[in-house]
Write an enzyme that holds these catalytic residues in place. Sequence first.
Site, short mmCIF file in Angstrom:
data_model
loop_
_atom_site.label_atom_id
_atom_site.label_comp_id
_atom_site.label_asym_id
_atom_site.label_seq_id
_atom_site.Cartn_x
_atom_site.Cartn_y
_atom_site.Cartn_z
N ALA A 5 0.72 -1.69 -0.02
CA ALA A 5 0.01 -0.60 -0.45
C ALA A 5 1.19 1.12 -0.08
CB ALA A 5 -1.09 -0.06 1.49
N ILE A 55 4.15 -6.50 8.91
CA ILE A 55 5.23 -7.96 9.19
C ILE A 55 6.11 -8.21 9.91
CG2 ILE A 55 5.30 -7.05 6.76
CD1 ILE A 55 8.59 -6.27 6.94
N THR A 93 10.86 -2.83 12.66
CA THR A 93 10.26 -2.99 11.14
C THR A 93 11.28 -3.89 10.14
OG1 THR A 93 8.23 -1.55 10.78
CG2 THR A 93 9.36 -2.07 8.72
N THR A 117 17.95 -0.42 -1.30
CA THR A 117 17.92 0.32 -1.81
C THR A 117 19.91 0.88 -2.04
OG1 THR A 117 18.30 2.82 -1.05
CG2 THR A 117 17.91 0.95 0.67
N ASP A 118 19.69 2.25 -2.93
CA ASP A 118 21.23 2.08 -3.23
C ASP A 118 22.40 2.65 -2.23
OD1 ASP A 118 20.18 5.05 -3.28
OD2 ASP A 118 20.48 5.85 -4.79
N GLU A 119 21.02 3.09 -1.12
CA GLU A 119 22.02 4.39 -0.06
C GLU A 119 22.44 2.44 1.13
OE1 GLU A 119 19.26 6.76 1.80
OE2 GLU A 119 18.10 7.14 0.13
N TYR A 141 18.16 5.36 8.57
CA TYR A 141 17.09 4.40 7.57
C TYR A 141 18.29 3.50 6.60
CZ TYR A 141 15.46 3.65 2.83
OH TYR A 141 14.85 3.05 1.37
N VAL A 197 15.62 24.16 0.21
CA VAL A 197 17.16 23.07 0.01
C VAL A 197 18.15 23.09 0.89
CG1 VAL A 197 19.13 23.06 -1.49
CG2 VAL A 197 16.17 23.51 -2.33
P1 NAD Z 1 7.05 4.05 1.37
O1 NAD Z 1 6.96 4.85 2.59
O2 NAD Z 1 5.76 4.78 0.66
O3 NAD Z 1 6.31 2.93 2.01
C1 NAD Z 1 5.97 1.83 2.99
C2 NAD Z 1 4.86 1.14 2.80
O4 NAD Z 1 4.70 -0.51 4.19
C3 NAD Z 1 3.85 1.56 3.74
O5 NAD Z 1 2.56 0.75 2.76
C4 NAD Z 1 3.84 1.06 4.83
O6 NAD Z 1 3.04 0.86 5.11
C5 NAD Z 1 4.05 -0.47 4.85
N1 NAD Z 1 4.65 -1.05 6.17
C6 NAD Z 1 6.03 0.07 6.91
N2 NAD Z 1 6.25 -0.65 7.97
C7 NAD Z 1 4.93 -1.85 7.76
C8 NAD Z 1 5.51 -2.77 8.65
N3 NAD Z 1 5.71 -3.08 9.78
N4 NAD Z 1 4.38 -3.71 8.45
C9 NAD Z 1 4.21 -3.99 7.27
N5 NAD Z 1 3.99 -2.57 6.39
C10 NAD Z 1 4.82 -1.83 6.41
O7 NAD Z 1 8.05 3.44 0.95
P2 NAD Z 1 8.11 3.62 -0.72
O8 NAD Z 1 8.99 4.53 -1.39
O9 NAD Z 1 7.12 2.60 -1.60
O10 NAD Z 1 9.73 2.45 -0.47
C11 NAD Z 1 9.12 0.37 -0.44
C12 NAD Z 1 10.33 -0.27 -0.48
O11 NAD Z 1 11.51 0.05 -1.61
C13 NAD Z 1 11.47 0.19 0.38
O12 NAD Z 1 11.42 -1.28 1.56
C14 NAD Z 1 12.26 0.96 0.22
O13 NAD Z 1 13.60 0.99 1.28
C15 NAD Z 1 12.77 0.77 -1.39
N6 NAD Z 1 13.83 1.62 -1.72
C16 NAD Z 1 12.59 3.17 -1.91
C17 NAD Z 1 13.26 3.30 -3.09
C18 NAD Z 1 12.68 5.50 -3.24
O14 NAD Z 1 13.73 6.22 -3.83
N7 NAD Z 1 11.42 5.49 -2.38
C19 NAD Z 1 14.54 3.89 -3.57
C20 NAD Z 1 15.03 2.41 -3.51
C21 NAD Z 1 14.76 1.24 -2.44
P1 TYD Z 2 14.92 12.53 -0.07
O1 TYD Z 2 14.09 12.22 -1.08
O2 TYD Z 2 14.39 12.06 1.77
O3 TYD Z 2 15.55 11.21 -0.56
P2 TYD Z 2 16.95 10.09 0.19
O4 TYD Z 2 17.61 10.98 0.86
O5 TYD Z 2 16.98 9.16 0.86
O6 TYD Z 2 17.75 10.80 -1.32
O7 TYD Z 2 15.89 13.52 -0.60
C1 TYD Z 2 16.69 13.29 -2.02
C2 TYD Z 2 17.66 14.71 -1.29
O8 TYD Z 2 17.38 15.49 -1.38
C3 TYD Z 2 18.15 14.63 -0.15
O9 TYD Z 2 19.97 14.89 -0.88
C4 TYD Z 2 17.84 15.22 0.32
C5 TYD Z 2 17.50 16.23 -0.73
N1 TYD Z 2 15.94 17.23 0.60
C6 TYD Z 2 16.45 18.55 0.25
O10 TYD Z 2 16.67 19.14 0.00
N2 TYD Z 2 15.19 19.52 0.59
C7 TYD Z 2 14.11 18.53 1.41
O11 TYD Z 2 12.64 18.86 2.12
C8 TYD Z 2 13.85 17.04 1.92
C9 TYD Z 2 13.08 16.03 1.67
C10 TYD Z 2 15.25 16.27 0.65
#
Ligand code: NAD
Ligand code: TYD
Length: 328
Positions: A5, A55, A93, A117-119, A141, A197
């Site tokens: 979701a 989970i 989690t 993630t790449d992080e 994270y 920023v």
């Molecule tokens: P999101 O925060 O939008 O969604 C996370 C989802 O997980 C939500 O629906 C939340 O309710 C659910 N959740 C959280 N804790 C839970 C738990 N304990 N049990 C069951 N459900 C739980 O995240 P997203 O951006 O869609 O990321 C999804 C996955 O992809 C994550 O594992 C994240 O680390 C990874 N990821 C994200 C990005 C990005 O840029 N957003 C990039 C690379 C990898």
């Molecule tokens: P974010 O979307 O939080 O992803 P991540 O930190 O996981 O890469 O942030 C992307 C980049 O943008 C990161 O370098 C932090 C920066 N950022 C801002 O400059 N201002 C903001 O308000 C936010 C949320 C992020």
Amino acid sequence: MCGGAGFIGSHFVRQRTREHGDEVAVLDKLTYAGREENLRDLAGAPGYRFIHGAIEDPDAVAAAIDGCDAVVNFAAETHVDRSISGPEVFLTTQMNGTWTLLEAARERELRYVQVSTDEVYGSIEEGSFTESSPLDPSSPYSATKAGADLLVSSYAHTYDLETVICRGSNNYGPFQYPEKLIPLMVLNALHGDALPVYGDGMQVRNWLYVEDFAGGIGHALAYGAPGEAYNVGGPDECPNIDVVRRIIALTGRDESLIEYVTDRPGHDRRYSLGWEKIRALGWTAQVRFEAGLERTAAWYRDNAWWWEPIRSGEYRAYYERHYGRALG
Ligand code: NAD
Ligand code: TYD
């Protein structure tokens, strides 16, 4: 599909049911980031089931996993800034949750895909990380995501569980919670709010359109070799300030909205993934950043039903706490 979701999970669920005809059970805790609205078009569809649960709860996992052939785990706490102000839930989690899922998959001998993630590799000044680069995470994270990856690998190594890890670069697109850079900047620009920023704005991220990442995960689910990790990288990298300027242009605003604010503690300078390994499996990203960003900005402009409840709910208090100013 755990965390289905959320932002990326909801795109994946849609792709698997619509384009691949899969039957899907979604297990999601519905945290602030998880919303059933993200999947509202699937409600009542044949072969789709939603289970509200965490989970890290073995009973909820057992109820959801019944009848499944594979587990794909998206569920995570995902925002770096929230991990800095409150890391505990990230451990619950990412660590307990992933472990509970791995145990359930092991018991039933299911294929298991961990979305990562790449992080986990940390920051890189030049060049790109490969799958054999050392994990060197910087934030709570990324450290908990790296811990989950190591646990997944240990289950492949020790118990012969069929695991695959997909490490994606920064995603963007519809349904992304507006705490993240791109939706935050788009919505603030649309409302005429300041665009905060961090630091000098020269941090670089590698941008991947969400449907491409969902496709890459599906590809790894089908063709990934057991025990392996795959980097799923975006086609374009861009400094944050350029992302913000592009959004200003797309929303018809001007640069007076930009406000440089205190930098994030321990802020990673640049992320970059090499993705030869998944390319060799037959996957490449389709959407370039310019087209994807235009599509994304248009989606937020046209879908106030989705973000209005967010901007008037918990997010408003979060924003005030984090940025020290109210949303307009
Ligand atoms: P999101 O925060 O939008 O969604 C996370 C989802 O997980 C939500 O629906 C939340 O309710 C659910 N959740 C959280 N804790 C839970 C738990 N304990 N049990 C069951 N459900 C739980 O995240 P997203 O951006 O869609 O990321 C999804 C996955 O992809 C994550 O594992 C994240 O680390 C990874 N990821 C994200 C990005 C990005 O840029 N957003 C990039 C690379 C990898
Ligand atoms: P974010 O979307 O939080 O992803 P991540 O930190 O996981 O890469 O942030 C992307 C980049 O943008 C990161 O370098 C932090 C920066 N950022 C801002 O400059 N201002 C903001 O308000 C936010 C949320 C992020």
